[in-house]
Design an enzyme around this catalytic site. Structure first.
Site, mmCIF file in Angstrom:
data_model
loop_
_atom_site.group_PDB
_atom_site.id
_atom_site.type_symbol
_atom_site.label_atom_id
_atom_site.label_comp_id
_atom_site.label_asym_id
_atom_site.label_seq_id
_atom_site.Cartn_x
_atom_site.Cartn_y
_atom_site.Cartn_z
ATOM 1 N N GLU A 35 4.652 1.870 10.577
ATOM 2 C CA GLU A 35 5.330 1.110 11.685
ATOM 3 C C GLU A 35 4.698 -0.385 11.242
ATOM 4 O O GLU A 35 4.667 -1.223 12.098
ATOM 5 C CB GLU A 35 5.108 1.257 12.844
ATOM 6 C CG GLU A 35 6.357 0.916 13.878
ATOM 7 C CD GLU A 35 7.619 0.957 13.622
ATOM 8 O OE1 GLU A 35 7.962 2.262 13.530
ATOM 9 O OE2 GLU A 35 8.453 0.086 13.641
HETATM 10 C C1 LIG Z 1 2.709 10.073 7.742
HETATM 11 C C2 LIG Z 1 3.597 8.832 7.658
HETATM 12 C C3 LIG Z 1 4.632 8.507 8.288
HETATM 13 C C4 LIG Z 1 5.599 7.792 7.913
HETATM 14 N N1 LIG Z 1 6.862 7.588 8.632
HETATM 15 C C5 LIG Z 1 7.745 6.723 8.249
HETATM 16 C C6 LIG Z 1 9.230 6.748 8.703
HETATM 17 O O1 LIG Z 1 9.297 7.638 9.444
HETATM 18 N N2 LIG Z 1 10.194 6.219 8.005
HETATM 19 C C7 LIG Z 1 9.720 5.023 7.211
HETATM 20 O O2 LIG Z 1 10.787 4.388 6.733
HETATM 21 N N3 LIG Z 1 8.518 4.858 6.734
HETATM 22 C C8 LIG Z 1 7.663 5.761 7.152
HETATM 23 N N4 LIG Z 1 6.364 5.684 6.628
HETATM 24 C C9 LIG Z 1 5.896 4.661 5.803
HETATM 25 C C10 LIG Z 1 5.135 3.439 6.452
HETATM 26 O O3 LIG Z 1 5.779 2.687 7.197
HETATM 27 C C11 LIG Z 1 4.453 2.874 5.028
HETATM 28 O O4 LIG Z 1 3.513 3.470 4.526
HETATM 29 C C12 LIG Z 1 4.007 1.570 5.597
HETATM 30 O O5 LIG Z 1 4.817 0.584 6.141
HETATM 31 C C13 LIG Z 1 3.134 0.859 4.538
HETATM 32 O O6 LIG Z 1 3.793 0.677 3.289
HETATM 33 P P1 LIG Z 1 3.231 1.183 1.847
HETATM 34 O O7 LIG Z 1 2.535 2.620 2.101
HETATM 35 O O8 LIG Z 1 4.268 1.005 0.745
HETATM 36 O O9 LIG Z 1 1.834 0.238 1.669
HETATM 37 P P2 LIG Z 1 1.954 -1.115 0.914
HETATM 38 O O10 LIG Z 1 3.178 -1.979 1.379
HETATM 39 O O11 LIG Z 1 1.976 -1.050 -0.572
HETATM 40 O O12 LIG Z 1 0.595 -1.749 1.486
HETATM 41 C C14 LIG Z 1 -0.523 -1.527 0.688
HETATM 42 C C15 LIG Z 1 -1.736 -2.430 1.631
HETATM 43 O O13 LIG Z 1 -1.287 -3.775 1.021
HETATM 44 C C16 LIG Z 1 -1.326 -4.480 2.455
HETATM 45 N N5 LIG Z 1 -0.245 -5.447 2.268
HETATM 46 C C17 LIG Z 1 0.987 -5.209 1.649
HETATM 47 N N6 LIG Z 1 1.512 -6.438 1.538
HETATM 48 C C18 LIG Z 1 0.829 -7.362 2.173
HETATM 49 C C19 LIG Z 1 1.005 -8.700 2.646
HETATM 50 N N7 LIG Z 1 2.145 -9.477 2.385
HETATM 51 N N8 LIG Z 1 -0.174 -9.446 3.180
HETATM 52 C C20 LIG Z 1 -1.008 -8.613 3.524
HETATM 53 N N9 LIG Z 1 -1.340 -7.517 3.124
HETATM 54 C C21 LIG Z 1 -0.337 -6.857 2.538
HETATM 55 C C22 LIG Z 1 -0.979 -3.442 3.457
HETATM 56 O O14 LIG Z 1 -1.562 -3.795 4.796
HETATM 57 C C23 LIG Z 1 -1.501 -2.323 3.039
HETATM 58 O O15 LIG Z 1 -3.026 -2.307 3.529
HETATM 59 C C24 LIG Z 1 5.526 6.575 7.008
HETATM 60 C C25 LIG Z 1 3.996 6.559 6.526
HETATM 61 C C26 LIG Z 1 3.131 7.831 6.475
HETATM 62 C C27 LIG Z 1 2.070 7.815 5.681
#
Ligand SMILES: Cc1cc2nc3c(=O)[nH]c(=O)nc-3n(C[C@H](O)[C@H](O)[C@H](O)COP(=O)(O)OP(=O)(O)OC[C@H]3O[C@@H](n4cnc5c(N)ncnc54)[C@H](O)[C@@H]3O)c2cc1C
Length: 592
Positions: free
Chosen positions: A435
């Site tokens: 989220e």
């Molecule tokens: C168990 C689980 C359930 C989930 N459920 C859902 C769901 O129901 N529906 C859905 O759509 N998604 C879901 N997700 C996905 C989740 O919302 C994403 O994993 C999350 O939004 C982060 O995206 P990412 O993993 O690609 O990380 P990334 O976007 O690659 O980020 C990696 C790191 O970089 C940092 N970062 C990235 N961009 C910036 C920025 N501009 N400035 C500062 N820091 C930054 C982030 O804070 C993070 O620490 C789920 C994930 C998990 C693990």
């Protein structure tokens, strides 16, 4: 095996002594009389501790499985979901015209705390449905509402939210899932979504996916994104289930916690989807629901800390190790219970003062959402938008920290799976990530929310704190222990805001290097305000001769602890913020 008892008295305290809901002018709040909310919370608490809690460890150890394209939830989940359905719990705050009970969102928040504490992974099947329902309520056509909502409110069908893709997490503008318009008005959805919570399962007869995808003509980035309803089974004109849609589960992710919830890779292979809301306005459609969804995740943070704390407290009372340094408390036993040791007390007070402050903060946030929706109050809407990243980011960071603290009370036994304490920490960890990862919440707070509408919402918050202090300054006990520390912390927060205003424009990195500290700082000030309000309410109850004086005295002592031991963290955060981007950005990326 951990235990859980719904803290009904504490929930009632926030609803009635602090927020004084029954006297509120928010439409629908007058129904929330003390006896009524107590009866609802007692029932919810029974379901939580008798039905959901026993399944928490089962869900953790068994997990979900995918067999021949079908997802199976852990043993017992199906029956428990049936009980949730029969009790009408999902519809508590949903419109009566679709089978709900039309109660305020605050009431479903209070009930939700008990469900999440007992079994977060289980709760998510319902929570995601709730999110999808809200999307349809806000943006669906009348026909879409009539087709999907009665079944979803009744939990006969469940819902999901599909945003994330392998290459597109935080940055949804680079998503690849496509939507091709069809002659009869529907779309063909093609692409892969990952990490989809409750993506598929055996708890309901249909799953309604809310999917973000790019339709032609929208341009690059998030502007091109639209929102679609993609049902697992297509729905016939008469509402019965039709053909299986071209959406399937690629796999279930193996993960650190919430094993009872199926986190799925979803493959859309030309699946039939229906546009919901305006074409190319999918992001704003999704974001309308963000305040509620993020408040729900903030709640997960402290609700897990609550159940972890309850167990840590029970353990601290019975585990015998060492002697009280001021004299044996259990002279006939081999040692004293570890609750005698100041360091164990410290950690229990950390946990208790956080959970109770966080509950008040979350309930206050829920009441702002009600005020914004039910009274159309723009100021409440602005304030909750400002608070949302704080509720999500601060409460989930601290919630996890407190689950670890509760685990620590168990010593080595907390690390062994039998105690169940490790599950709370593992489950709580995800709330900091999904989220919108917490770093991105901080970015949202400092980069967007602070300056929104000319900064008027943060100014309104400062005025609210100032007003509260002024109004109550005549009370010496409140002033010394609560209002003076709150004033100091609020001054720190304003100084940080000033630093951003003076430095952020010429060097955005100067603001963003301190954004995480600011989010925590604001979280502390909010909990400080909540504790000051709770202390005032408890003092008033004591003055009025409340029968349960010990309960109120305990509240005041717990609040004093927060003000003395937690709130001063704002000074450290301010120092860090004022050091600017220099220390953070000193190393070239290649020099790490
Ligand atoms: C168990 C689980 C359930 C989930 N459920 C859902 C769901 O129901 N529906 C859905 O759509 N998604 C879901 N997700 C996905 C989740 O919302 C994403 O994993 C999350 O939004 C982060 O995206 P990412 O993993 O690609 O990380 P990334 O976007 O690659 O980020 C990696 C790191 O970089 C940092 N970062 C990235 N961009 C910036 C920025 N501009 N400035 C500062 N820091 C930054 C982030 O804070 C993070 O620490 C789920 C994930 C998990 C693990």
């Amino acid at each position: 095996m951990p235990s859980y008892t719904a803290p009904v008295k504490d929930l009632q305290f926030v609803l009635h002594d602090v927020l004084e809901v029954a006297a509120s002018d928010i439409p629908g709040y007058s129904e929330l009389e003390r006896d009524f909310t107590e009866a609802v919370l007692n029932e919810a608490g029974k379901l939580a501790s008798e039905v959901l809690l026993p399944l928490n460890a089962v869900g953790d150890s068994e997990g979900c499985r995918l067999e021949n394209g079908v997802v199976y939830t852990p043993a017992g989940f199906k029956e428990a979901f049936g009980k949730l359905r029969e009790g009408g719990w999902n519809g508590l705050d949903l419109p009566e015209e679709f089978g709900g009970q039309g109660l305020p969102y605050l009431m479903s928040t209070a009930v939700g705390e008990t469900t999440v504490s007992a079994n977060m992974a289980f709760n998510m099947y319902q929570a995601l449905t709730h999110g999808a329902i809200n999307a349809i309520l806000a943006h669906g056509s009348e026909a879409q509402k009539a087709t999907y909502l009665p079944k979803m409110v009744a939990l006969e069908w469940t819902g999901t939210m599909n945003l994330t893709e392998p290459q597109a997490g935080t940055d949804l503008g680079i998503m690849r899932t496509r939507a091709e318009p069809q002659a009869e008005g529907s779309y063909k959805i093609t692409g892969q979504k990952i990490f989809i919570s409750a993506g598929d399962h055996d708890l309901s007869e249909n799953v309604i996916h809310m999917v973000l995808a790019k339709a032609p003509g929208g341009g690059e980035g998030t502007r091109g994104v639209s929102l679609f309803i993609v049902p697992k089974f297509l729905v016939n004109e008469d509402g019965s289930l039709g053909a299986r849609n071209a959406v399937s589960v690629g796999k279930i992710e193996e993960k650190m916690g919430i094993h009872g919830n199926a986190t799925c890779v979803m493959n859309y292979d030309g699946a039939t989807g229906y546009l919901i809301g305006e074409l190319h306005k999918g992001m704003s459609a999704m974001f309308v629901m963000m305040n509620e969804a993020r408040l729900g995740v903030g709640l997960q943070g402290y609700a897990l800390a609550e159940v972890a704390y309850q167990n840590a407290l029970a353990y601290a009372r019975e585990r015998l190790q060492g002697r009280d340094v001021t004299g044996a408390r259990n002279p006939d036993g081999p040692a004293d219970p570890i609750i005698v040791h100041p360091d164990v007390r410290r950690t229990l007070m950390d946990q208790k003062s956080f959970v109770e402050g966080a509950r008040a903060f979350t309930f206050w946030g829920a009441s702002l959402i009600d005020r914004a929706h039910r009274s159309g109050d723009a100021a409440a809407d602005g304030l909750i938008s400002l608070m949302t990243p704080v509720i999500k980011g601060f409460l989930t960071d601290k919630g996890f920290e407190m689950c670890v603290a509760a685990q620590q009370v168990y010593g080595g036994h907390g690390y062994i799976e039998d105690s169940g304490m490790s599950q709370f920490a593992r489950d709580a960890r995800i709330a900091m990530i999904y989220e919108g990862a917490n770093g991105v919440q901080a970015l949202d707070l400092v980069g967007r929310k602070l300056a929104a509408d000319g900064g008027k919402h943060v100014m309104a918050f400062f005025e609210m704190v100032k007003g509260f202090i002024k109004e109550n300054e005549g009370d010496d006990a409140l002033k010394r222990d609560f209002l003076d520390p709150l004033k100091a912390a609020s001054k720190d927060l304003q100084a940080a805001g000033m630093f951003f205003m003076q430095n952020g424009m010429k060097n955005p990195n100067a603001a963003l290097s301190g954004s995480y500290d600011f989010m925590h700082m604001m979280g502390h000030v909010c909990l400080g305000l909540m504790w000051a309000r709770m202390a005032r309410a408890a003092m008033a109850a004591l003055e009025a001769g409340a029968s349960d004086a010990d309960f109120y005295k305990t509240k005041i002592a717990t609040g004093r602890y927060y003000m003395a031991r937690q709130l001063p963290a704002t000074a450290m955060h301010l120092k860090r913020i004022e050091s600017g981007a220099g220390p953070v950005m000193a190393l070239d990326a290649a020099a790490f």
